[in-house]
Design a protein around this motif. Structure first.
Motif, short mmCIF file in Angstrom:
data_model
loop_
_atom_site.label_atom_id
_atom_site.label_comp_id
_atom_site.label_asym_id
_atom_site.label_seq_id
_atom_site.Cartn_x
_atom_site.Cartn_y
_atom_site.Cartn_z
N UNK A 116 0.83 -1.20 0.00
CA UNK A 116 0.00 0.00 0.00
C UNK A 116 0.87 1.25 0.00
N UNK A 117 0.40 2.27 -0.71
CA UNK A 117 0.96 3.61 -0.61
C UNK A 117 -0.10 4.47 0.05
N UNK A 118 0.22 5.04 1.20
CA UNK A 118 -0.74 5.89 1.91
C UNK A 118 -0.19 7.31 2.00
N UNK A 119 -0.96 8.24 1.51
CA UNK A 119 -0.55 9.64 1.56
C UNK A 119 -1.71 10.49 2.06
N UNK A 120 -1.41 11.51 2.83
CA UNK A 120 -2.48 12.36 3.36
C UNK A 120 -3.11 13.19 2.25
N UNK A 121 -4.41 13.34 2.31
CA UNK A 121 -5.07 14.18 1.31
C UNK A 121 -4.74 15.66 1.54
N UNK A 122 -4.60 16.03 2.81
CA UNK A 122 -4.25 17.42 3.14
C UNK A 122 -3.22 17.38 4.26
N UNK A 123 -2.11 18.11 4.08
CA UNK A 123 -1.06 18.05 5.09
C UNK A 123 -0.17 19.28 5.04
N UNK A 124 0.45 19.55 6.16
CA UNK A 124 1.55 20.50 6.20
C UNK A 124 2.82 19.72 5.92
N UNK A 125 3.58 20.12 4.93
CA UNK A 125 4.73 19.36 4.48
C UNK A 125 5.83 19.36 5.53
N UNK A 126 6.43 18.19 5.72
CA UNK A 126 7.53 18.07 6.67
C UNK A 126 8.75 18.82 6.16
N UNK A 127 8.99 18.79 4.84
CA UNK A 127 10.12 19.48 4.22
C UNK A 127 9.63 20.18 2.97
N UNK A 128 9.04 21.35 3.15
CA UNK A 128 8.47 22.08 2.03
C UNK A 128 9.52 22.44 0.98
N UNK A 129 10.73 22.81 1.42
CA UNK A 129 11.78 23.17 0.49
C UNK A 129 12.12 22.04 -0.46
N UNK A 130 12.19 20.83 0.05
CA UNK A 130 12.48 19.66 -0.78
C UNK A 130 11.36 19.44 -1.79
N UNK A 131 10.11 19.59 -1.35
CA UNK A 131 8.98 19.42 -2.26
C UNK A 131 9.00 20.47 -3.36
N UNK A 132 9.28 21.72 -3.00
CA UNK A 132 9.35 22.78 -4.02
C UNK A 132 10.40 22.45 -5.07
N UNK A 133 11.54 21.94 -4.64
CA UNK A 133 12.62 21.63 -5.57
C UNK A 133 12.23 20.49 -6.51
N UNK A 134 11.57 19.47 -5.98
CA UNK A 134 11.12 18.37 -6.83
C UNK A 134 10.12 18.86 -7.87
N UNK A 135 9.18 19.69 -7.45
CA UNK A 135 8.17 20.19 -8.37
C UNK A 135 8.79 21.14 -9.40
N UNK A 136 9.78 21.92 -8.98
CA UNK A 136 10.46 22.80 -9.93
C UNK A 136 11.17 21.98 -11.01
N UNK A 137 11.83 20.90 -10.61
CA UNK A 137 12.51 20.04 -11.58
C UNK A 137 11.51 19.41 -12.55
N UNK A 138 10.38 18.98 -12.04
CA UNK A 138 9.35 18.40 -12.90
C UNK A 138 8.87 19.42 -13.93
N UNK A 139 8.68 20.65 -13.48
CA UNK A 139 8.20 21.69 -14.39
C UNK A 139 9.22 21.99 -15.47
N UNK A 140 10.49 22.02 -15.12
CA UNK A 140 11.53 22.31 -16.11
C UNK A 140 11.58 21.24 -17.20
N UNK A 141 11.20 20.02 -16.84
CA UNK A 141 11.24 18.92 -17.80
C UNK A 141 10.02 18.88 -18.71
N UNK A 142 9.00 19.66 -18.41
CA UNK A 142 7.75 19.60 -19.16
C UNK A 142 7.95 19.90 -20.66
N UNK A 143 8.84 20.85 -20.99
CA UNK A 143 9.00 21.22 -22.40
C UNK A 143 9.55 20.08 -23.24
N UNK A 144 10.21 19.09 -22.58
CA UNK A 144 10.75 17.95 -23.32
C UNK A 144 10.04 16.65 -22.93
#
Length: 305
Positions: free
Chosen positions: A129-157
């Motif tokens: 099982x993979x269990x994730x909260x539907x709504x949460x305060x992130x434990x490491x928001x900076x890490x999440x921002x960086x992951x999402x930024x990398x994903x966005x940069x890859x969108x053009x390719x």
């Protein structure tokens, strides 16, 4: 805090992502049954979102997953310029939503016969099982921002296969970050006992083992250990041990030329006839037939038959 549970495999998969700014007075789009999960992570300001009868204030450093089968709407307009990442994903597998009480327990695992039957608990299938909260305060928001930024940069390719693969890998890290944000809020006593018992069985599978000896080794009552393992793995400790022994036997059948009777003893079966009986009941063929069926293919890969 509702928890979204995905039964894997297959794994949830990434679709697309981006970042947007919402002006004061504006809000999240009003949508009915989008058909995809929509992860929102706010990095500036606050979004006010409703899903069916629930209302969420999604402030900086918080994450919310909107369900693919629900109505989403702006609960009110933003009070300031608000920045948010969005990530759409989906799964080809089974998912459900646990209540607050259910989500607080790691022991509510699918039992044998649910969502695919007892084969889901076969060690080779590696279902989990993979269990994730539907709504949460992130434990490491900076890490999440960086992951999402990398994903966005890859969108053009993202039309390139290699890029899609990298995006999927990053998405798995996003899920892990979400899971980590609630890990310290979920009691794990029963699940921890089940994991300890499984580790003990894997370490000592060649030896004579009883449920009493497991209880003595872990200093817990055997009945409690059995109940924890049933909830965590969908089987009793002795069934778990038998399945693990059979998995080790299959490796030896394919990778060595040891006699079948010797292999049975090496993996903890005291009698060759009982080993053959258990193997046939679980695999549908005898150990010798299993070796003959797969020997040629494995020999081509450089393994001894």
């Amino acid at each position: 805090m509702p928890v979204i549970r995905f039964h894997a495999l297959p794994m949830p998969y990434y679709i697309c992502s981006g970042h947007c700014l919402t002006a004061p007075g504006r809000g999240h789009p009003d949508r009915y049954a989008l058909g995809e999960f929509d992860l929102l992570v706010v990095d500036q300001g606050c979004l006010y979102i409703g899903e069916e009868d629930r209302r969420y204030e999604l402030a900086e450093g918080h994450a919310l997953i909107l369900r693919p089968d629900s109505h989403h709407y702006p609960a009110q307009g933003c009070r300031e310029i608000t920045g948010s990442y969005y990530l759409h994903f989906q799964t080809a597998g089974v998912w459900d939503v646990l209540s607050d009480a259910e989500g607080a327990s790691r022991l509510e695992e699918p039992q044998a016969g649910e969502d695919g039957g007892a084969a889901d608990h076969h060690p080779r299938v590696a279902a989990f099982d993979i269990r994730i909260p539907q709504f949460t305060r992130l434990l490491n928001a900076g890490k999440m921002y960086e992951l999402l930024r990398q994903l966005n940069e890859l969108e053009r390719d993202s039309h390139l296969g290699a890029v899609k693969w990298k995006q999927q890998m990053l998405f798995q890290e996003v899920l892990m970050q979400l899971e980590a944000s609630m890990a310290d809020k979920i009691p794990r006593p029963g699940a921890d006992i089940a994991d300890q018992a499984a580790s003990y069985l894997r370490l000592h599978y060649r030896e004579r083992i009883s449920i009493r000896s497991v209880g003595e080794a872990l200093n817990f009552h055997p009945v409690y250990i059995a109940r924890c393992m049933q909830k965590q793995f969908g089987c009793s400790p002795m069934e778990y041990l038998m399945r693990y022994r059979l998995e080790q036997a299959k490796k030896l059948l394919l990778q060595t030329d040891l006699p079948v009777s010797q292999i049975g003893q090496d993996v903890g079966f005291q009698q060759a006839a009982y080993f053959t009986s258990c193997f046939g009941r679980w695999e549908g063929i005898t150990p010798r037939e299993y070796r003959q069926r797969f020997m040629l293919g494995h020999s081509r890969n450089g393994l001894n038959g």
